[in-house]
Design an enzyme around this catalytic site. Structure first.
Site, PDB file in Angstrom:
ATOM      1  N   ASP A   1       0.843  -1.205   0.000  1.00  0.00           N
ATOM      2  CA  ASP A   1       0.000   0.000   0.000  1.00  0.00           C
ATOM      3  C   ASP A   1       0.876   1.252   0.000  1.00  0.00           C
ATOM      4  OD1 ASP A   1       0.727  -1.056   2.463  1.00  0.00           O
ATOM      5  OD2 ASP A   1      -0.920  -0.120   3.559  1.00  0.00           O
TER       6      ASP A   1
ATOM      7  N   ASP B   1       1.508  -7.309 -10.849  1.00  0.00           N
ATOM      8  CA  ASP B   1       0.558  -7.015 -11.930  1.00  0.00           C
ATOM      9  C   ASP B   1      -0.084  -5.644 -11.689  1.00  0.00           C
ATOM     10  OD1 ASP B   1      -0.928  -7.452 -14.197  1.00  0.00           O
ATOM     11  OD2 ASP B   1      -2.515  -8.528 -13.165  1.00  0.00           O
TER      12      ASP B   1
END
Ligand code: ATP
Length: 339
Positions: A203, A227
């Site tokens: 994050d 990804d």
């Protein structure tokens, strides 16, 4: 003569493939480097016509070639690329995010690369229903973590940049799986005293890619995080239309754009082929290293600089602020390569 398999794909895939073929044929004709291009089917169209997204003849042909180029495929992507990555053990997914001049980008001074583990994590497809719940197995092994960490440190060693590896994970929540990934990367780091090493929660990394992307050199991370972060990093430097990728194993490699089939713009002749053409540049570098063929490096460098220069002079597709079609942009590239 290099034998290149080309999966022509779905959505904008066929348009990007036409562009790639024009460029490879120009290289054949003008730059004294020879390719045999073998067009192959895989993806939604293959599923409709042959009953399988990844026909056996496609697999056989890929295995006989020197490298594979894969245009994006549609809904059946997981049955094609995820299977090929595991089948061919293409364990390292390399996704550079490099600023190009005159882009509608957040930043014009970024040069980083995401090294994404390509064979494990939630991508092994081990999902099942259990009562009223759905369960997915997240598999992280020490072996796969070690080899991707090594790949990232070797990449940092070879790059002419900050000499830094950032290991991205979420080990405060996924203590066992990401705990193993983080621990393994830290252990590998001990063998590379000249490369600085840091760890970052995913994050925080997502935030820092927007706030302070210049702090990154090489990011090493697990499959799903890689990804997601690579779509974000490509946007920082100019968007998916400029984002190439390589899937690399010990003996074979497959090159493809980061993006998907982009059905919303398919058939309109407006797709940016740079993502696929820069993937060809990555293929040339890989072939050059594998075969100690300096010609591959020279041609790759020329292809990249032609794309750079066109974009700089305002010849570009709509996604990056221009008004040239896919075919016009490709024609300019082949003209410049011929000079
Ligand atoms: P996937 O999940 O398969 O990766 P996606 O849903 O993320 O696919 P993409 O196909 O990757 O969607 O593309 C997202 C958007 O980016 C598209 O809708 C398209 O407008 C734009 N885009 C992607 N690739 C290109 C390209 N080569 N040229 C121009 N625009 C593109």
């Amino acid at each position: 003569m290099y034998k290149i398999s080309l999966i022509t794909g779905d959505g904008i895939g066929p348009e990007l493939s036409d562009s790639a073929v024009s460029v490879l044929e120009t290289i054949n004709d003008k730059l004294d480097l020879k390719f045999e291009i073998i067009k192959l089917q895989a993806g939604d169209t293959a599923l409709k016509e042959k009953g399988t997204a990844l026909p056996n003849e496609t697999i056989v042909s890929i295995k006989k070639s020197d490298a594979c180029l894969k245009a994006p495929v549609g809904e059946s992507a997981a049955d094609v690329i995820v299977v090929l990555r595991r089948m061919l053990d293409l364990y390292a997914n390399i996704r550079p995010a490099k600023s190009y001049p005159h882009m509608p980008a957040l930043r014009d001074d970024i040069d980083m690369v995401i090294v994404r583990e390509n064979t494990e994590d939630l991508y092994t497809g081990k999902e099942f229903s259990l009562g009223d719940s759905a369960v997915a197995l997240r598999i992280i092994s020490e072996k796969a973590s070690k080899r991707i960490a090594k790949y990232a440190f070797e990449t940092a060693t070879q790059r002419d940049s900050m000499k830094k590896v950032t290991c991205v994970h979420k080990s405060n929540v996924m203590r066992i799986t990401d705990g193993l990934f983080a621990k393994t990367c830290s252990e590998v780091a001990q063998n590379y005293p000249d490369i600085s090493f840091e760890q970052m929660y995913v994050d925080a990394c997502a935030m820092n890619l927007i706030r302070q992307p210049e702090q990154f050199d090489v990011i090493v991370t697990t499959n799903l995080f890689g990804d997601i972060l690579s779509d974000e990093s490509s946007q920082v430097v100019g968007g998916l239309g400029m984002a190439p990728a390589a899937n690399i194993g010990d003996d074979f490699a497959l090159f493809e754009p980061v993006h998907g089939a982009a059905f919303d713009i398919a058939g309109q002749n407006i797709a940016n082929p740079s993502s696929f053409l820069l993937s060809i540049k990555m293929m040339l570098d890989w072939l050059g290293t594998k075969n100690q063929d300096s010609k591959c490096f020279q041609v790759g460098e020329k292809l990249e600089s032609v794309i750079f220069n066109l974009v700089k002079t305002g010849i570009k597709t709509k996604d990056i602020g221009g008004d040239n079609t896919t075919t016009e942009f490709t024609r300019e590239i082949t003209n410049q390569l011929s000079l």
